[in-house]
Every structure is written in structure tokens, then in C-alpha cells.
Design a protein around this motif. Structure first.
Motif, PDB file in Angstrom:
ATOM      1  N   HIS A 114      22.271  96.181  52.442  1.00 19.13           N
ATOM      2  CA  HIS A 114      21.558  96.832  51.339  1.00 19.13           C
ATOM      3  C   HIS A 114      20.113  97.214  51.662  1.00 19.13           C
ATOM      4  O   HIS A 114      19.473  97.888  50.848  1.00 19.13           O
TER       5      HIS A 114
ATOM      6  N   MET B  79      26.133 101.482  56.044  1.00 20.09           N
ATOM      7  CA  MET B  79      26.913 101.822  54.845  1.00 20.09           C
ATOM      8  C   MET B  79      27.404 103.270  54.936  1.00 20.09           C
ATOM      9  O   MET B  79      27.271 103.917  55.963  1.00 20.09           O
ATOM     10  N   GLY B  80      27.946 103.742  53.840  1.00 20.19           N
ATOM     11  CA  GLY B  80      28.429 105.125  53.815  1.00 20.19           C
ATOM     12  C   GLY B  80      29.744 105.286  53.086  1.00 20.19           C
ATOM     13  O   GLY B  80      30.281 106.379  53.006  1.00 20.19           O
TER      14      GLY B  80
ATOM     15  N   ARG C  96      19.452 100.722  51.149  1.00 16.69           N
ATOM     16  CA  ARG C  96      19.271 101.287  49.809  1.00 16.69           C
ATOM     17  C   ARG C  96      17.866 101.046  49.264  1.00 16.69           C
ATOM     18  O   ARG C  96      17.536 101.502  48.173  1.00 16.69           O
TER      19      ARG C  96
ATOM     20  N   ARG D  11      34.932  96.758  48.337  1.00 20.83           N
ATOM     21  CA  ARG D  11      33.634  96.713  49.021  1.00 20.83           C
ATOM     22  C   ARG D  11      33.924  96.493  50.500  1.00 20.83           C
ATOM     23  O   ARG D  11      34.488  95.465  50.889  1.00 20.83           O
TER      24      ARG D  11
ATOM     25  N   GLU E 285      30.711 101.487  58.004  1.00 19.82           N
ATOM     26  CA  GLU E 285      31.448 100.354  57.420  1.00 19.82           C
ATOM     27  C   GLU E 285      32.939 100.665  57.259  1.00 19.82           C
ATOM     28  O   GLU E 285      33.770  99.762  57.202  1.00 19.82           O
TER      29      GLU E 285
ATOM     30  N   ASN F  14      27.132  99.768  38.895  1.00 19.67           N
ATOM     31  CA  ASN F  14      28.280 100.476  39.467  1.00 19.67           C
ATOM     32  C   ASN F  14      29.587  99.859  38.964  1.00 19.67           C
ATOM     33  O   ASN F  14      30.611  99.920  39.603  1.00 19.67           O
TER      34      ASN F  14
ATOM     35  N   ASP G 154      25.022 107.655  50.782  1.00 24.65           N
ATOM     36  CA  ASP G 154      26.227 107.978  51.564  1.00 24.65           C
ATOM     37  C   ASP G 154      26.344 109.463  51.918  1.00 24.65           C
ATOM     38  O   ASP G 154      27.099 109.819  52.816  1.00 24.65           O
TER      39      ASP G 154
HETATM   40  O1  F6P Z   1      27.558 103.994  47.525  1.00 24.72           O
HETATM   41  C1  F6P Z   1      26.465 103.279  47.987  1.00 24.72           C
HETATM   42  C2  F6P Z   1      26.897 102.002  48.683  1.00 24.72           C
HETATM   43  O2  F6P Z   1      25.737 101.374  49.169  1.00 24.72           O
HETATM   44  C3  F6P Z   1      27.937 102.186  49.781  1.00 24.72           C
HETATM   45  O3  F6P Z   1      27.387 102.692  50.972  1.00 24.72           O
HETATM   46  C4  F6P Z   1      28.493 100.799  49.877  1.00 24.72           C
HETATM   47  O4  F6P Z   1      29.803 100.836  50.375  1.00 24.72           O
HETATM   48  C5  F6P Z   1      28.459 100.305  48.445  1.00 24.72           C
HETATM   49  O5  F6P Z   1      27.528 101.130  47.759  1.00 24.72           O
HETATM   50  C6  F6P Z   1      28.050  98.858  48.283  1.00 24.72           C
HETATM   51  O6  F6P Z   1      28.160  98.530  46.940  1.00 24.72           O
HETATM   52  P1  F6P Z   1      27.529  97.206  46.286  1.00 24.72           P
HETATM   53  O7  F6P Z   1      26.098  97.505  45.981  1.00 24.72           O
HETATM   54  O8  F6P Z   1      28.348  96.993  45.062  1.00 24.72           O
HETATM   55  O9  F6P Z   1      27.653  96.109  47.286  1.00 24.72           O
END
Ligand code: F6P
Length: 363
Positions: free
Chosen positions: A287, A184-185, A290, A260, A237, A78, A142
Motif C-alpha cells: 500500500h 499492485m495493479g 497508494r 485480494r 501482483e 471499497n 492501477d
Molecule cells: O485498485 C487499487 C488496489 O490498490 C489494487 O492495486 C490492489 O489489488 C487492491 O487495490 C488492494 O485492495 P485493498 O486496499 O483492499 O487491500
């Protein structure tokens, strides 16, 4: 003159990962190879691999047995924006998009399928403007991608968050506490709203409805006075008090979206215990949301979106995002959705239903 058939495609997964990415890769590659005799390449680590020329052939066997596996076999990033890439810290970001196109051209790859969130789609749309044939597939836990009612990964994340909230109920009850769980979101409250409703949380805090600390405290105290000696709060968040700011965890300098978020649960736990005198604890689910195997719903949605992306490419559609809208598969031009996000309508049916069953939004 008949349109030239596409025979060589590449696929990449960009942005934060989510459950269901492998299911899309599998659907795209299997359809391309078995139904259309195409050659398929996988780009490693999102746009990073396109820049660095990490592009490898994907065989039918490579994508077998991955439907149920979380994450992405291709890797993701990302951080890498091909149009503004930070080659090394302290230097000026460079536009390496032509280098990316050259890496595809030398393999005679004619089309790129970009599985990602809004950041990935902004770059996909920019590549399309430069003449590349691209097709976007919307992913993210999200659920904030504009133009689609649902992204794969969201359902699994809501499942994970709901399970965690269910578990917090029992420990909150034993200790007569207020438990605040942060989910998250990014800048949308979809995960908090859905997991909050699914778990029967007492308070749901989302960015679309700025909360008042006094209202949250009064609600929790009232429950306590009625003999309900514990409360569960789920906070997105990005939730913030009226007139206040979101809690930022850190800034990632070389990311296209450097902010973040994170920390609202701890902040609220301190403020609420001071305001109510009740013991409060904050939990950040992080995380975990995810990770893991996609739910059957996400496996189905991901398979349909991946298959549809490939079929559209074959039909000559270009520069579109495949979407799930009003209960049907479809597509929309990338230019129409890139750079926009979909947030929770303040007065949505689900918000109204939650309020009707006594859930507080802190207002
Ligand atoms: O977009 C997905 C996400 O998990 C968001 O919900 C969160 O704000 C962000 O990515 C966290 O990013 P990273 O993996 O860089 O900590």
C-alpha cells in the motif's frame, strides 16, 4: 424550454484511495463554488456515506490547502455497493439505492460526482439509470479504467515503485542476489511495466504475458555467468505462470470485488532460488504505492479532470466518465466503460521497447 441549471451537487470518492483524489475534490468544489455559485456536499467514505446519510456541506475553505495532500479528505470504501449492500454478516445483501437517492433528494442535491475506479463506475451507471445526474472521474493507481489512456494516481505509484526498485539494485548488487519486487495493479500490468522500464529491471512479469519459470531461471543464470551477479525482477501482483494461477492473498467477503491478490514475490523467490541456486528475496511494496503526495503530473491531471467534470455537468452532459484520451480531455458514456478493464496490449510499443533493450518478460 431551457435546461434547469444545476445548483447543488455532491462529490464522493469510492474504491481504493490513490494520490490525487484531493486535487480532484478541490478542482470540482472550487470551480462549482467560485465560478458557478453552486452548493457542494461531500459524501463520507464513498457509497457507504450515501447509504448511511453521512453527507456534509463542503465550503471553499474546506478544500483549500489539499492539492498536495495524498489520500482523500472525504474518506473512501471499497466495500459498499449500494445495489447489493451487506447490512450485517450472515444476512442477504440488500438494494439500498433508493435510500441513497432519498438522502440526496432531501438536501435537494441534483447531481453526484463519483471519483473512483471501475467498481465505483458500475454503481454510478446504475444510479444514472435510476434518473440521477452523475459524472464519473477515473482514479486508480492501477491505470486499468477502460476508455481513458491515463488515470490520476498511476504516475505517483510508478514513481514510488521506481524509487523502491532503484534502491533494491544496490542491495541486490552487494549480496549478489535476485530481488523480486511485487507491485499492485490488480488484473493489469501497467505499474509493473512502467516501473520496470523506468528502473531498468531485468525481468518484468505481467498478467498479460504469462511467464515460464524455466525462462526466468535461465535468464537470471545467464546474467550471473556473464558476471552480472545480481538481477532485479518486478512482478505485477497478478502475474502468473503459463497455465498456472495468480497468487491470492485473501478474500474479502463483503467486497464487490472480493479477491485480494498478493504473495507472488515470495512464491517466486522460493521457486527461483531452488531452480538457480542463487539467493533470492521477495519484497511486496504493497500500500506504500497508494500513499504520499501526488506527483506534479498527477496534480495537473487530477485538476484538469475535476474541472472538466464540473464544466460538462454545467453544459448538461450526464452519465459520462471524463477521460484523458489521445492527449486530450473528453468524456465517454458510463455504460460504454462500466464493467470493463484496460489491460496492457501484449505487443504495445513499451513492451517492444523493453524487449529491445534486453528486458525479459519470462518467455
Ligand atoms: O485498485 C487499487 C488496489 O490498490 C489494487 O492495486 C490492489 O489489488 C487492491 O487495490 C488492494 O485492495 P485493498 O486496499 O483492499 O487491500
Amino acid at each position: 424550454m431551457a435546461k434547469k441549471k444545476i445548483k447543488r451537487i455532491a462529490v464522493l470518492t469510492g474504491g481504493g484511495d490513490c494520490p490525487g483524489l484531493n486535487a480532484v475534490i478541490r478542482a470540482v468544489a472550487k470551480t462549482a463554488i467560485a465560478k458557478y455559485q453552486m452548493k457542494v456536499w461531500g459524501v463520507a467514505d464513498g457509497y457507504e456515506g450515501l447509504i448511511e446519510d453521512h453527507i456534509e456541506p463542503l465550503s471553499y475553505d474546506d478544500v483549500s490547502g489539499i492539492l498536495t495532500v495524498g489520500g482523500t479528505i472525504l474518506g473512501s470504501s471499497n466495500k459498499a455497493n449500494p445495489f447489493s449492500y451487506l447490512v450485517s454478516p450472515g444476512t442477504r445483501p440488500r438494494d439500498l439505492s433508493d435510500q441513497c437517492l432519498e438522502n440526496l433528494r432531501k438536501r435537494e442535491i441534483e447531481a453526484l460526482i463519483c471519483i473512483g475506479g471501475d467498481g465505483t463506475m458500475v454503481s454510478a451507471a446504475a444510479f444514472a439509470k435510476k434518473g440521477l445526474v452523475v459524472m464519473g472521474v477515473p482514479k486508480t493507481i492501477d491505470n486499468d479504467i477502460y476508455g481513458t489512456d491515463m488515470t490520476f494516481g498511476f504516475h505517483t505509484a510508478v514513481n514510488t515503485a521506481t524509487e523502491a526498485l532503484d534502491k533494491l539494485h544496490t542491495t541486490a548488487s552487494s549480496h549478489h542476489r535476485v530481488m523480486i519486487m511485487e507491485v499492485m495493479g490488480r488484473y493489469a500490468g501497467w505499474i509493473a511495466l512502467h516501473a520496470g522500464v523506468a528502473s531498468g529491471s531485468d525481468v518484468i512479469l505481467i498478467p498479460e504475458i504469462p511467464y515460464e519459470l524455466d525462462c526466468v531461471a535461465a535468464y537470471v543464470k545467464k546474467r550471473s555467468q556473464k558476471g552480472r551477479r545480481y538481477s532485479i525482477i518486478v512482478a505485477a501482483e497478478s502475474a502468473a505462470p503459463r497455465g498456472g494461477k495468480m497468487v491470492v492473498h485473501k478474500e474479502v467477503a463483503d467486497s464487490p470485488d472480493p479477491i485480494r491478490l498478493g504473495g507472488i514475490a515470495e512464491v517466486l523467490a522460493d521457486e527461483l532460488s531452488e531452480a538457480t541456486g542463487i539467493s533470492c528475496r521477495g519484497v511486496n511494496l504493497g500500500h506504500v504505492q497508494r500513499g504520499g503526495s501526488p506527483t506534479p503530473f498527477d496534480r495537473v491531471l487530477a485538476t484538469q479532470l475535476g474541472h472538466h467534470a464540473l464544466e460538462l455537468l454545467v453544459r448538461g452532459v450526464n452519465n459520462h466518465l471524463v477521460v484523458w484520451k489521445d492527449g486530450r480531455l473528453g468524456s465517454t458514456p458510463l455504460s460504454r466503460i462500466a464493467g470493463k478493464i484496460k489491460t496492457v496490449p501484449k505487443n504495445s510499443e513499451l513492451v517492444r521497447a523493453a524487449k529491445a533493450v534486453g528486458t525479459s518478460f519470462g518467455v
